[in-house]
Design a protein around this motif. Structure first.
Motif, PDB file in Angstrom:
ATOM      1  N   GLY A 223      -5.332   1.651  -3.057  1.00  0.00           N
ATOM      2  CA  GLY A 223      -5.105   0.588  -2.090  1.00  0.00           C
ATOM      3  C   GLY A 223      -3.633   0.381  -1.783  1.00  0.00           C
ATOM      4  N   SER A 273      -4.741  -4.013   3.307  1.00  0.00           N
ATOM      5  CA  SER A 273      -4.515  -4.314   1.888  1.00  0.00           C
ATOM      6  C   SER A 273      -4.614  -5.809   1.613  1.00  0.00           C
ATOM      7  CB  SER A 273      -3.133  -3.811   1.467  1.00  0.00           C
ATOM      8  OG  SER A 273      -3.012  -2.424   1.653  1.00  0.00           O
ATOM      9  N   ARG A 286     -10.277   1.470  -0.221  1.00  0.00           N
ATOM     10  CA  ARG A 286      -9.478   1.522   0.995  1.00  0.00           C
ATOM     11  C   ARG A 286      -9.748   2.768   1.845  1.00  0.00           C
ATOM     12  NH1 ARG A 286      -4.512  -0.268   3.154  1.00  0.00           N
ATOM     13  NH2 ARG A 286      -3.522   1.326   4.454  1.00  0.00           N
TER      14      ARG A 286
END
Length: 332
Positions: A223, A273, A286
């Motif tokens: 991430g 994020s 992600r």
């Protein structure tokens, strides 16, 4: 104070688990020269994690460990295991390949699943650690209970991972303080940088009683990335916490990481994020979320919001496709 360098394990998430032997070896050698206490190596999701669902590693577990073992003359070699992916055979193979520390991970309310793995690690003579994943999903008291239970199973250090990068300093202080009061072994904290608080949260953890802190060179990790190791060390030193790390050599190691590992640049805290952190979604989601959202033409921020509502955790990557289909259908 012990720093646990997860660059070559958590950092694998940032490059789809495709680090090769030369890359692993180059960074391990640099980290060892900086006298980093421990270097963790493996697939992003740990031993046995390589799969079609969550990403196939370029190398198998043993090859990764063998690539670095002989250059770690000062640093200890660590591995990460999540029951359900990693098995007893994986742990035996890793210890045979030279792993000094085996960290067993479980969802924050399921510490009981670590019992057999921890017993095996102790039987094999390696150091046994245990951590709770997605720890924002449980209150401080429950986390302390689970940590105490894992100490009873043989864990020689226990703690929590802020897997989603959801915490503020107050969250960390409350949880680490409660855990430290409940156990008599070192306490671990692992931060993520979704809200740009990873270094601050790590310092708060130390001030609340943690003595094992995870970090990565250039924040290389899932991430938005992890606590940035070369920034954390001088912060701890300024606050009077001795790390034993050679800072000039560590800065050179961070440069090595940027030159050899960060093919697409260092992780950053962007809009995705931030939403992932706020929603409390595992940072490793992600890349698959962005890919699936782009293919379906849906807003990835909406995908993270819905995954957070469903309390999705690592290993439930199949939920991403379900959520994307739901949002695409709603848009039509």
């Amino acid at each position: 104070m012990t720093l646990h360098d997860a660059t070559l394990r958590d950092g694998q998430h940032a490059v789809a688990h495709r680090l090769d032997a030369a890359q692993l070896r180059a960074y391990a050698k640099a980290a060892n020269a900086a006298r980093v206490p421990l270097v963790e190596v493996g697939h992003g999701n740990g031993l046995g994690g390589s799969s079609l669902q969550i990403g196939q590693a370029l190398l198998d577990d043993r090859a990764m460990l063998e690539a670095v073992r002989d250059v770690l003359t000062h640093s200890r070699l660590g591995v990460f295991v999540a029951p359900g992916w990693g098995t007893g055979r994986d742990i035996r193979d890793a210890v045979r390949a030279g792993a000094d520390v085996v960290r067993i991970a479980a969802h924050c309310t399921l510490g009981d699943v670590t019992e057999r793995h921890l017993a095996l690690v102790r039987e094999l003579g390696a150091e046994a650690q245990a951590v709770l994943l997605m720890s924002h999903m449980a209150d401080p008291g429950r986390l302390a209970e689970e940590c105490a239970r894992m100490v009873g199973f043989g864990a020689q250090a226990v703690g929590i991972m802020d897997s989603a990068g959801h915490y503020t300093m107050r969250d960390v202080t409350e949880r680490i303080g409660t855990i430290a009061a409940a156990v008599d072994v070192p306490v671990i904290f692992h931060g993520h940088n979704n809200l740009c608080l990873a270094v601050a949260n790590s310092l708060a953890a130390v001030q609340a009683g943690a003595t094992v802190i995870d970090a990565c060179a250039r924040g290389f990790g899932a991430g938005a990335g992890n606590t940035q190791l070369e920034a954390l060390v001088p912060v701890l030193d300024r606050e009077g916490h001795t790390t034993g790390v050679d800072l000039p050599a560590l800065l050179r190691a961070a440069d090595t990481a940027e030159d050899r590992l960060l093919e697409h640049g260092a992780p950053t805290t962007d809009s995705v994020s931030v939403m992932s952190g706020l929603a409390g979604v595992f940072s490793g989601f992600r890349r698959p979320v962005l890919r699936a959202a782009a293919e379906a033409g849906v807003d990835p921020l909406a995908v993270f919001t819905e995954l957070g509502r469903r309390c999705a955790v690592a290993g439930q990557e199949d939920l991403i496709a379900d959520v994307v289909r739901l949002l695409a259908k709603a848009a039509v």
